[in-house]
Design a protein around this motif. Sequence first.
Motif, PDB file in Angstrom:
ATOM      1  N   LYS A 246       0.845  -1.213   0.000  1.00 40.62           N
ATOM      2  CA  LYS A 246       0.000   0.000   0.000  1.00 40.62           C
ATOM      3  C   LYS A 246       0.869   1.249   0.000  1.00 40.62           C
ATOM      4  O   LYS A 246       0.598   2.211  -0.716  1.00 40.62           O
ATOM      5  N   ALA A 247       1.950   1.220   0.813  1.00 36.92           N
ATOM      6  CA  ALA A 247       2.802   2.408   0.953  1.00 36.92           C
ATOM      7  C   ALA A 247       3.716   2.611  -0.252  1.00 36.92           C
ATOM      8  O   ALA A 247       4.308   3.676  -0.400  1.00 36.92           O
ATOM      9  N   SER A 248       3.834   1.588  -1.114  1.00 31.91           N
ATOM     10  CA  SER A 248       4.742   1.709  -2.272  1.00 31.91           C
ATOM     11  C   SER A 248       4.024   2.183  -3.520  1.00 31.91           C
ATOM     12  O   SER A 248       4.588   2.095  -4.621  1.00 31.91           O
ATOM     13  N   ALA A 249       2.803   2.634  -3.362  1.00 31.80           N
ATOM     14  CA  ALA A 249       2.029   3.187  -4.480  1.00 31.80           C
ATOM     15  C   ALA A 249       2.015   2.251  -5.686  1.00 31.80           C
ATOM     16  O   ALA A 249       2.169   2.686  -6.829  1.00 31.80           O
ATOM     17  N   GLY A 250       1.868   0.963  -5.423  1.00 33.38           N
ATOM     18  CA  GLY A 250       1.705   0.009  -6.528  1.00 33.38           C
ATOM     19  C   GLY A 250       2.996  -0.397  -7.194  1.00 33.38           C
ATOM     20  O   GLY A 250       2.985  -1.134  -8.175  1.00 33.38           O
ATOM     21  N   ARG A 251       4.152   0.084  -6.667  1.00 28.79           N
ATOM     22  CA  ARG A 251       5.409  -0.250  -7.347  1.00 28.79           C
ATOM     23  C   ARG A 251       6.399  -0.951  -6.426  1.00 28.79           C
ATOM     24  O   ARG A 251       7.600  -0.855  -6.600  1.00 28.79           O
ATOM     25  N   GLY A 252       5.867  -1.667  -5.441  1.00 31.85           N
ATOM     26  CA  GLY A 252       6.737  -2.410  -4.525  1.00 31.85           C
ATOM     27  C   GLY A 252       6.821  -3.871  -4.918  1.00 31.85           C
ATOM     28  O   GLY A 252       5.950  -4.408  -5.615  1.00 31.85           O
ATOM     29  N   HIS A 253       7.906  -4.533  -4.478  1.00 29.96           N
ATOM     30  CA  HIS A 253       8.066  -5.983  -4.671  1.00 29.96           C
ATOM     31  C   HIS A 253       8.300  -6.564  -3.288  1.00 29.96           C
ATOM     32  O   HIS A 253       9.249  -6.146  -2.611  1.00 29.96           O
ATOM     33  N   VAL A 254       7.497  -7.516  -2.896  1.00 32.89           N
ATOM     34  CA  VAL A 254       7.715  -8.104  -1.575  1.00 32.89           C
ATOM     35  C   VAL A 254       7.716  -9.630  -1.662  1.00 32.89           C
ATOM     36  O   VAL A 254       6.897 -10.219  -2.372  1.00 32.89           O
ATOM     37  N   THR A 255       8.678 -10.216  -0.973  1.00 30.39           N
ATOM     38  CA  THR A 255       8.738 -11.671  -0.845  1.00 30.39           C
ATOM     39  C   THR A 255       8.416 -11.996   0.608  1.00 30.39           C
ATOM     40  O   THR A 255       9.106 -11.537   1.514  1.00 30.39           O
TER      41      THR A 255
END
Length: 255
Positions: A86-95
């Motif tokens: 949510k905090a990455s404005a749609g441009r985050g990658h999380v594993t």
Amino acid sequence: MSSTPEPGSGIAHFGSRLVPESEKGRLVRGVFESVADRYDLMNDLMSGGLHRLWKSSLIDSLAPRPGMRLIDVAGGTGDIAFRFLKASAGRGHVTVVDINEAMLDVGRRRLARAPLPGEIEWLCADAEALPVADRRFDAYSIAFGIRNVTHRARALAEARRVLGYGGQFLCLEFCPRLALPFFDRLYERYSERIIPTLGRWVAGDADSYVYLVESIRRFPPPEAFAAEIAGAGFGRVGYRLLSGGVCAIHSAWKI
Ligand SMILES: C[S@@+](CC[C@H](N)C(=O)[O-])C[C@H]1O[C@@H](n2cnc3c(N)ncnc32)[C@H](O)[C@@H]1O
């Protein structure tokens, strides 16, 4: 309470019990398998919703930026990962890594009900042996997970290995004691009496919540854990206490 086992003795703490080191992972898996479906509800009930603020504080410390790659270890049902996306404005990658498929399944179902933009990968694996390449991530987080691992030093070494240089390590964990004795006694009573009762009523399992309380009491105080993080080779190691010292956010950097 039993004394601290010698390093290399092959014995580990499981809450206040001493068990063979080789058994601890299986026992911890059993705890979270048993409570997975009620885990999120129990967190809200036990903390009066405060865990949401603590997790948001961790995300603030992380300061997500577009394109950032986060590995969230012991990620459970996805709370940190979803906040990060949510905090990455749609441009985050999380594993999201967790040793327990049942917890990851709850997370996958939550995401299916409320999809989020960004990339997410779910990995069932041990914090002590992450099946990912060296220096792959910009940030590493672990929330209420480190006290469950059998060998903290191995988990910290893995955290350092998978971070790129300049990457941030963040750990949210309970503190074993509150600084003010009066509040500590109240907190102890609440932890020992109310939490297992809630566990029995809500999750149908008091024992898992007895383990949870005992594992908090056995975890090192924040200054001692900060020394372990520094000992693992991280730089700029520090921590800040939350809610009067109920828990702490530890931060460090791969240098
Ligand atoms: C208290 S829950 C925290 C979940 C989530 N991070 C949160 O804050 O809501 C602890 C999680 O650690 C996981 N866990 C325990 N030991 C682990 C290990 N050695 N490696 C990876 N995950 C582990 C458990 O399966 C469980 O999902």
